[in-house]
Design an enzyme around this catalytic site. Sequence first.
Site, PDB file in Angstrom:
ATOM      1  N   THR A 168      -6.635   2.778  62.662  1.00 13.92           N
ATOM      2  CA  THR A 168      -7.351   1.902  61.739  1.00 13.92           C
ATOM      3  C   THR A 168      -7.943   0.738  62.522  1.00 13.92           C
ATOM      4  O   THR A 168      -7.416   0.361  63.563  1.00 13.92           O
ATOM      5  CB  THR A 168      -6.333   1.411  60.689  1.00 13.92           C
ATOM      6  OG1 THR A 168      -5.968   2.512  59.880  1.00 13.92           O
ATOM      7  CG2 THR A 168      -6.868   0.283  59.824  1.00 13.92           C
ATOM      8  N   ARG A 196      -5.465  10.200  48.241  1.00 13.54           N
ATOM      9  CA  ARG A 196      -4.460   9.223  48.681  1.00 13.54           C
ATOM     10  C   ARG A 196      -5.152   7.925  49.126  1.00 13.54           C
ATOM     11  O   ARG A 196      -6.115   7.942  49.881  1.00 13.54           O
ATOM     12  CB  ARG A 196      -3.654   9.813  49.839  1.00 13.54           C
ATOM     13  CG  ARG A 196      -2.610   8.855  50.432  1.00 13.54           C
ATOM     14  CD  ARG A 196      -3.134   8.094  51.628  1.00 13.54           C
ATOM     15  NE  ARG A 196      -2.113   7.299  52.288  1.00 13.54           N
ATOM     16  CZ  ARG A 196      -2.348   6.450  53.272  1.00 13.54           C
ATOM     17  NH1 ARG A 196      -3.569   6.300  53.722  1.00 13.54           N
ATOM     18  NH2 ARG A 196      -1.369   5.749  53.817  1.00 13.54           N
ATOM     19  N   VAL A 197      -4.638   6.812  48.657  1.00 15.92           N
ATOM     20  CA  VAL A 197      -5.149   5.516  49.087  1.00 15.92           C
ATOM     21  C   VAL A 197      -3.999   4.769  49.750  1.00 15.92           C
ATOM     22  O   VAL A 197      -2.902   4.690  49.188  1.00 15.92           O
ATOM     23  CB  VAL A 197      -5.698   4.704  47.897  1.00 15.92           C
ATOM     24  CG1 VAL A 197      -6.175   3.335  48.364  1.00 15.92           C
ATOM     25  CG2 VAL A 197      -6.842   5.461  47.225  1.00 15.92           C
ATOM     26  N   GLY A 198      -4.253   4.249  50.932  1.00 18.56           N
ATOM     27  CA  GLY A 198      -3.214   3.517  51.652  1.00 18.56           C
ATOM     28  C   GLY A 198      -3.319   2.024  51.420  1.00 18.56           C
ATOM     29  O   GLY A 198      -3.896   1.560  50.430  1.00 18.56           O
ATOM     30  N   ASP A 199      -2.772   1.268  52.352  1.00 19.78           N
ATOM     31  CA  ASP A 199      -2.759  -0.188  52.225  1.00 19.78           C
ATOM     32  C   ASP A 199      -4.121  -0.826  52.483  1.00 19.78           C
ATOM     33  O   ASP A 199      -4.417  -1.906  51.960  1.00 19.78           O
ATOM     34  CB  ASP A 199      -1.774  -0.776  53.238  1.00 19.78           C
ATOM     35  CG  ASP A 199      -2.182  -0.424  54.670  1.00 19.78           C
ATOM     36  OD1 ASP A 199      -2.293   0.781  54.959  1.00 19.78           O
ATOM     37  OD2 ASP A 199      -2.429  -1.341  55.474  1.00 19.78           O
ATOM     38  N   THR A 219      -2.320  -2.908  59.941  1.00 17.27           N
ATOM     39  CA  THR A 219      -2.462  -1.479  60.214  1.00 17.27           C
ATOM     40  C   THR A 219      -1.075  -0.870  60.360  1.00 17.27           C
ATOM     41  O   THR A 219      -0.113  -1.566  60.656  1.00 17.27           O
ATOM     42  CB  THR A 219      -3.301  -1.250  61.493  1.00 17.27           C
ATOM     43  OG1 THR A 219      -3.351   0.157  61.772  1.00 17.27           O
ATOM     44  CG2 THR A 219      -2.708  -1.951  62.699  1.00 17.27           C
ATOM     45  N   GLY A 220      -0.989   0.430  60.135  1.00 20.98           N
ATOM     46  CA  GLY A 220       0.305   1.104  60.264  1.00 20.98           C
ATOM     47  C   GLY A 220       0.563   2.013  59.079  1.00 20.98           C
ATOM     48  O   GLY A 220      -0.377   2.487  58.430  1.00 20.98           O
ATOM     49  N   GLY A 222       0.823   2.942  55.767  1.00 18.21           N
ATOM     50  CA  GLY A 222       0.286   2.279  54.579  1.00 18.21           C
ATOM     51  C   GLY A 222       1.237   2.198  53.414  1.00 18.21           C
ATOM     52  O   GLY A 222       1.284   1.188  52.701  1.00 18.21           O
TER      53      GLY A 222
HETATM   54  N1  ASP Z   1      -2.685   1.783  57.268  1.00 22.95           N
HETATM   55  C1  ASP Z   1      -3.518   2.944  57.271  1.00 22.95           C
HETATM   56  C2  ASP Z   1      -3.190   3.796  56.080  1.00 22.95           C
HETATM   57  O1  ASP Z   1      -2.027   3.982  55.796  1.00 22.95           O
HETATM   58  C3  ASP Z   1      -3.383   3.767  58.508  1.00 22.95           C
HETATM   59  C4  ASP Z   1      -3.346   2.982  59.794  1.00 22.95           C
HETATM   60  O2  ASP Z   1      -3.372   1.774  59.790  1.00 22.95           O
HETATM   61  O3  ASP Z   1      -3.324   3.605  60.840  1.00 22.95           O
HETATM   62  O4  ASP Z   1      -4.099   4.297  55.460  1.00 22.95           O
END
Ligand code: ASP
Length: 303
Positions: A168, A196-199, A219-220, A222
């Site tokens: 990300t 799917r929706v992440g953070d 990032t990480g 989500g």
């Molecule tokens: N945070 C992002 C998600 O979960 C992925 C990422 O940051 O690598 O969609």
Amino acid sequence: MVRLIVHGGAWNIPEEYHPAHVQGVRRAIETVYPRLKEGQSALDAVEAAVAMLEADPTFDAGRGAFLNERGEIELDALIMDGASLDFGAVAAVQNLLHPVSLARRIMEESEHCFLVGAGAQAFARSLGIPELKPEELLTERELEFYRAVRDDPHFKPHHPFQDGPRGTVGAAALDCAGNIAAATSTGGSPRKLPGRVGDTPVVGAGGYADNRLGGVSATGWGESIMKVLLSKTVCDLFHTHTAGEAARRGISILATRVQGMGGVVGIHKNGDYAVAHNTPKMAFAYAGEDGSIVAGIESRLRI
Ligand code: ASP
């Protein structure tokens, strides 16, 4: 005083990917920071920096994004204006190189903050934003990875993902008018369920900006970041802590409260930068007052 910091994801970035990651984040600072110094707004700066990283196939955003379970790319993005607390967000959009710019236009040209899927796509079309063919966002690397994990019953899109790919991108900026902005953009997690929706596009989770506190992009993993609204948590901690302490405490809350993993970059309203993560590595870059650039892959907790 102006400030600009970007990241290119927090995960166990393999050594062979280091040069491309460092070059990508460095180039974003090299290009955008001089404009910010010349008076560009923080909002324009974070949009421009994230757009550059979206166009760079190294990262999981725009071109180079992961494929979902159906073998399609779905993109999420957020941009936030710390002066007004206005934000724009998009989720699960397809065939767009710059979801961050669509998020900005939702913020500025619609009566809404957050559009998803077909509705977001229709809004983009109504603005004349060009749609690409799916293969124009697709990289050979992600196609190969998708083929490798598509039928693996043990593959998990998220957890534990220390060795799984991420990437990300995000930015935070402070401009010469004292305004702060943040933006984040992603292709999400590999082999995620369609829809799917992440953070990333969730305000306060994937990013947050408030002139009275600072700006943060996260990032990480989500699903864990959303639970603790990581970016807002770090911004709130800016009120009582130094930039570095706030970022480390935010990551510590992520780790201990929800066993999450991720990283943040941020700018305290006093101008101090913060980088913290509990993933093995994180790609980031920022500019010093004199224009010198610090860019690298960090492999331990730091400020
Ligand atoms: N945070 C992002 C998600 O979960 C992925 C990422 O940051 O690598 O969609």
